[in-house]
Design an enzyme around this catalytic site. Structure first.
Site, PDB file in Angstrom:
ATOM      1  N   HIS A 255       0.841   4.549   4.580  1.00  0.00           N
ATOM      2  CA  HIS A 255       0.132   5.160   3.452  1.00  0.00           C
ATOM      3  C   HIS A 255       0.571   6.611   3.263  1.00  0.00           C
ATOM      4  CE1 HIS A 255      -3.447   2.143   4.024  1.00  0.00           C
ATOM      5  NE2 HIS A 255      -2.329   1.561   3.641  1.00  0.00           N
TER       6      HIS A 255
ATOM      7  N   SER B 251       0.811  -1.222   0.000  1.00  0.00           N
ATOM      8  CA  SER B 251       0.000   0.000   0.000  1.00  0.00           C
ATOM      9  C   SER B 251       0.841   1.267   0.000  1.00  0.00           C
ATOM     10  CB  SER B 251      -0.936   0.001   1.212  1.00  0.00           C
ATOM     11  OG  SER B 251      -1.789  -1.119   1.193  1.00  0.00           O
TER      12      SER B 251
END
Length: 518
Positions: free
Chosen positions: A489, A437
């Site tokens: 992230h 991610s």
């Protein structure tokens, strides 16, 4: 007449495929994996993954083309439902087959268990369970489409001897295994999850201490390909009792005759439901006369053949889409390796992820810096892998053919690396960090920045910018809930922004200074 044609063209092939798949694969499963033991595959593979794959293949070969005889807006939806309808009964059939074909061996004493052929069930006349020697191991994993489940496990082992007098002078003939599991929301704070985990351990340890372990009608032997065997074996190894051929038994509360539980009922119910569902789905839509004529004539769908060929070619690394499929295949390969080595399928436990290279703060600070990079190729389970694969494919299509391969790989790897570093620095107490991610967010950050700086120009730039911004915003919002590593992230996103600003002049000067068009 139309109903009869729909039944013959659509319903009967489904019914034939359903029973053929259930019976055929159950027979193969029993012969190759159970009776002969030709392949020692993890039970998650034989009882879940292979039925899913075979059901998908059967749908493509025998059903997908037939549903086009119906007048449908999206035939793919029917094929997807057919896939699911074939998969569920086939998986349940494996559960039933494993217990129904399990053989019972009667032994006068537990010490004779090694002298007989291994069977699934045992009736043992003489045995002694040393309840004073209990070994515990607690662990957890994360599962769910959005990592919303925090799964807790407690494994307990006690040695089994022939008599109580053998405790001090003999090694155990077998081990009694007990497992507990529970689930809470992964959206809770770290403190609340830790409290729930500790309470789960305390409650079940109390139950173990108070339980009667001397009145089992029979025992079930844990197979070496099962997920539980791996965890019990790990428990033995942790306590310096590692035995490669350890016999681990689970005490059954019901007699051998009741070993199937409600598996047969569940199987028949599933078959009935999917049969009635497909019957209704076959007769309700109107007939597509043109497609019906083609199917009756045995002619292929030429347009679909072209589409399948194009899709197959697009999955092969090629100019403009070279690095992305390679990264996807690496992620899938790592997942398959973990699965084949018994780590799991739907979810992987934290201990296994750490052993395979997950990013764990204390170990990184202890000098294992390589975990910052290896962790971006690991995933917590099949849903996590699928979600990241789809996201990577989408952004890869948008950006890879507009920059060089080295620039693309540079942004991906460095964003993933910085995301891992951010995760380690941010989380106290430390968490087990895994997933692509951070690297994917880096690609999105770079893509948005290159559009805003007009390094990429196009009439569709505005819509692409909005779509990317919505993706980033929505995922960051979801990531604010506990259980998701939003630090990775954000770290990946910001690094993608910075790296794209650094690379922007080089991208602009590519191809003799001409801007790249979207």
């Amino acid at each position: 007449m139309a109903i009869r044609e729909k039944l013959n063209i659509v319903f009967k092939p489904f019914l034939t495929t359903l029973f053929g798949l259930m019976i055929g694969y159950s027979l193969i499963h029993w012969v190759l994996f159970i009776r002969l033991g030709v392949f020692q595959l993890n039970e998650n593979i034989t009882e879940t993954l292979l039925p899913i794959i075979l059901a998908g293949i059967a749908t493509r070969l025998f059903i997908h083309n037939k549903v086009k005889a119906l007048r449908l807006r999206v035939p793919f939806i029917y094929s997807l439902i057919a896939w699911i309808s074939l998969t569920i009964p086939t998986i349940i059939a494996q559960k039933y087959m494993v217990t129904a074909t399990g053989k019972l061996t009667t032994l006068p004493s537990v010490e004779e268990i090694h002298a007989h052929e291994s069977t699934k069930y045992y009736n043992i006349d003489s045995y002694h369970i040393n309840t004073k020697a209990k070994y515990y191991h607690a662990t957890y994993d994360i599962s769910g489409r959005n990592s919303e489940h925090f799964n807790m496990y407690l494994y307990v082992l006690m040695p089994i001897y022939k008599t109580s007098t053998d405790i001090s002078s003999h090694t155990p003939s077998a081990w009694l295994g007990i497992s507990y599991r529970d689930r809470v929301s992964n959206r809770m704070s770290h403190e609340r999850k830790e409290e729930a985990f500790n309470q789960f351990i305390r409650q079940n340890r109390i139950e173990v201490e108070q339980k009667d372990f001397f009145s089992f009608p029979c025992f079930e032997r844990i197979g070496k390909t099962s997920e539980d065997f791996k965890n019990f074996q790990s428990l033995l190894n942790r306590n310096g009792l590692g035995i490669s051929d350890a016999v681990i038994l689970v005490g059954m509360s019901e007699p051998y005759e009741h070993r199937n539980g409600d598996n047969l009922k569940r199987l028949l119910t599933a078959v009935l439901i999917v049969t009635l569902l497909w019957l209704l789905m076959s007769i309700i839509p109107k007939v597509n006369d043109k497609e019906l004529k083609r199917i009756k004539a045995g002619k292929p769908d030429k347009m679909e053949q072209i589409i399948w060929k194009e899709n197959l070619l697009s999955a092969i690394p090629h100019k403009g889409f070279f690095i992305t499929p390679i990264l996807i295949y690496i992620n899938i390969a790592v997942f398959l390796l973990m699965m084949f080595f018994g780590a799991g399928f739907f979810s992987f436990q934290a201990d296994d992820l750490i052993n395979w290279g997950a990013c764990y703060g204390p170990m990184v600070r202890d000098g294992q810096w390589w975990r910052l990079l290896t962790s971006i190729f690991l995933h917590s389970g099949i849903t996590h892998l699928i979600a990241n694969t789809v996201c990577l494919a989408i952004i890869g299509i948008d950006i890879e053919n507009r920059i060089t391969r080295s620039q693309y790989l540079f942004i991906y790897l460095l964003s993933g690396l910085i995301g891992s570093i951010t995760s380690v620095l941010w989380h106290t107490p430390p968490v087990v960090g895994i997933g692509a991610s951070g690297a994917i967010f880096g690609l999105y950050g770079a893509f948005i920045t290159l559009i805003l700086t007009k390094t990429f120009s196009s009439t569709s730039a505005k819509s692409l910018l909005i779509e990317s911004a919505i993706f980033v915003g929505a995922n960051l919002l979801v990531g604010m809930t506990p259980g998701i590593d939003n630090a990775a992230h954000i770290g990946g996103l910001l690094s993608g922004v910075v790296l794209s600003l650094v690379l922007s002049p080089f991208i602009k000067n590519r191809k003799q200074g001409r801007k790249l068009d979207l």
